[in-house]
Design an enzyme around this catalytic site. Structure first.
Site, short mmCIF file in Angstrom:
data_model
loop_
_atom_site.label_atom_id
_atom_site.label_comp_id
_atom_site.label_asym_id
_atom_site.label_seq_id
_atom_site.Cartn_x
_atom_site.Cartn_y
_atom_site.Cartn_z
N GLU A 99 0.83 -1.20 0.00
CA GLU A 99 0.00 0.00 0.00
C GLU A 99 0.87 1.25 0.00
O GLU A 99 1.93 1.30 0.65
CB GLU A 99 -0.93 0.00 1.22
CG GLU A 99 -1.97 -1.10 1.14
CD GLU A 99 -2.98 -1.05 2.26
OE1 GLU A 99 -4.13 -1.45 2.03
OE2 GLU A 99 -2.61 -0.63 3.39
N CYS A 112 3.60 8.59 0.77
CA CYS A 112 4.13 7.69 1.80
C CYS A 112 4.36 6.33 1.14
O CYS A 112 3.41 5.62 0.82
CB CYS A 112 3.13 7.58 2.95
SG CYS A 112 3.68 6.53 4.31
N CYS A 119 6.38 -6.43 7.83
CA CYS A 119 7.49 -5.86 8.60
C CYS A 119 7.92 -6.84 9.69
O CYS A 119 7.09 -7.52 10.28
CB CYS A 119 7.06 -4.53 9.22
SG CYS A 119 8.41 -3.64 10.05
N CYS A 123 6.03 -3.84 16.01
CA CYS A 123 5.66 -2.83 16.99
C CYS A 123 4.21 -3.08 17.43
O CYS A 123 3.34 -3.39 16.61
CB CYS A 123 5.79 -1.43 16.41
SG CYS A 123 7.50 -0.98 16.00
N CYS A 126 1.20 -1.20 15.57
CA CYS A 126 1.24 -1.08 14.11
C CYS A 126 0.61 -2.28 13.42
O CYS A 126 1.00 -3.43 13.66
CB CYS A 126 2.68 -0.90 13.64
SG CYS A 126 2.84 -0.70 11.85
N CYS A 337 -1.30 6.64 10.03
CA CYS A 337 -0.11 6.04 10.62
C CYS A 337 -0.43 4.75 11.37
O CYS A 337 -1.30 4.72 12.25
CB CYS A 337 0.54 7.05 11.57
SG CYS A 337 2.08 6.47 12.30
#
Length: 350
Positions: A99, A112, A119, A123, A126, A337
């Site tokens: 994305e 962005c 990932c 975290c 996230c 975010c």
């Protein structure tokens, strides 16, 4: 698109010089190809009209431009657009996606971009980390998010803050930023590009040495134990070590250092945290961006309210740490975010 052929998108001038040499073409052809790609944005090699037909045919035997249009997009009520791009590299024949978020704002338009599918950092707050790690993007995959973007000509800034940890795929990220800033490439100023990181030992230092682009560090807590709870990467490179490394470099408006700080009610938004942030960053030329938390499934973290974020901002700024509250964009299309994830789409498409 012929998957046997290599994409020209993502190749640096040095790589193009090697390619044309192997094909028996003049060296200056490399600069011509680079300008056709990154300044003219051609879709086919035959559009490179100042290269002889014979040489275009040679080039087509092994290469293609390699642009891939987004296969889906979602539009937010605030003007933000989230695109779904296919990834050229595949594992076991499975097509992957990332994305990318286009954020228009008055006289600015920020993109962005993602650097990984999923990932490894995991975290707590996230959504991308909950997806797990699916693979690194190539420089071609990264630049395709710009090359094939419908609003490409409106872009003023690029942030590597999409899916993935840039320092965990540093070679591809550096190759992409080299092309973005090269005279024969996009010829952008490094001041238009920001690369984010949780902080990875050796990789962050290498980035700071080899790139002139801005750096943004994900802090989210100045307290090591609390940061480790939120961000497992703290175990590998502590926030004190990250700040200590940054102190070895000169930052200014020409090259900015910033810290990203998602605010959680009663957890990391207290005056004690504010004092610790001031102590940690004292003397470092930097800024802090406070970010609203956007809830994700299975994570019981309450976001700070507006008043508390303003209190935190005012305290930090009054004590020498310039601080802003980042406007939240694209939340209604899960583009804000911490909300990017292609896990569901991968299952649907495959």
């Amino acid at each position: 698109m012929d998957s046997e052929k290599r994409p020209l998108i993502g190749m640096t001038l040095t790589e193009l010089k090697s390619a044309v040499k192997e094909l028996g073409m003049p060296q200056f052809t490399a600069s011509q190809i680079m300008k056709w790609l990154y300044q003219q944005h051609v879709s086919e090699i035959d559009e490179m009209t100042n290269i002889s037909k014979v040489n275009r045919e040679r080039l087509k035997e092994q290469y293609e431009v390699g642009a891939m249009a987004p296969i889906d997009c979602q539009r937010s009520k605030d003007g933000t657009i989230k695109y779904l791009f296919p990834v050229r590299s595949q594992e076991s024949g499975v097509r992957r996606f990332v994305e990318t978020v286009y954020i228009p704002d008055k006289d600015r338009a920020t993109l962005c971009v993602s650097c990984q599918v999923g990932c490894k950092m995991n975290c707590l707050f996230c959504q991308t980390g909950k997806q797990g790690f699916e693979g690194n993007l190539t420089a071609a995959d990264i630049l395709n998010q710009i090359y094939a973007l419908p609003e490409r000509e409106q872009l003023t800034n690029i942030v590597f803050m999409g899916q993935g940890e840039p320092m965990d795929n540093l070679d591809a990220v550096l190759r992409a930023t080299e092309i973005l800033t090269a005279e024969e490439g996009y010829a952008w100023s490094p001041r238009r590009i920001t690369v984010s990181s949780v902080g990875i030992r050796n990789k962050l230092r290498r980035y700071l040495n080899e790139s002139e682009c801005h750096v943004a560090i994900s802090m989210h807590s100045p307290l090591p134990e609390q940061r480790q709870m939120l961000m497992p990467a703290e175990k590998q490179m502590s926030i004190e070590e990250v700040v200590g490394l940054l102190r070895q470099y000169h930052f200014s408006h020409q090259r900015r250092c910033s810290f990203e700080y998602i605010c959680f009610h009663g957890l990391n938004d207290t005056m004690m945290h504010a004092r610790e942030i001031v102590k940690l960053l004292q003397g470092l030329d930097c800024r802090v961006n406070l970010i609203r938390f956007h809830e994700i499934p299975g994570v019981d973290l309450p976001g700070s309210d507006e008043k508390q974020m303003e209190t935190l901002r005012d305290y930090l700024t009054a004590h020498g740490v310039f601080t802003t509250i980042r406007a939240s964009r694209g939340q209604d299309i899960f583009a804000a975010c911490g909300l990017l994830s292609t896990d569901k789409k991968l299952r649907i498409k495959n």
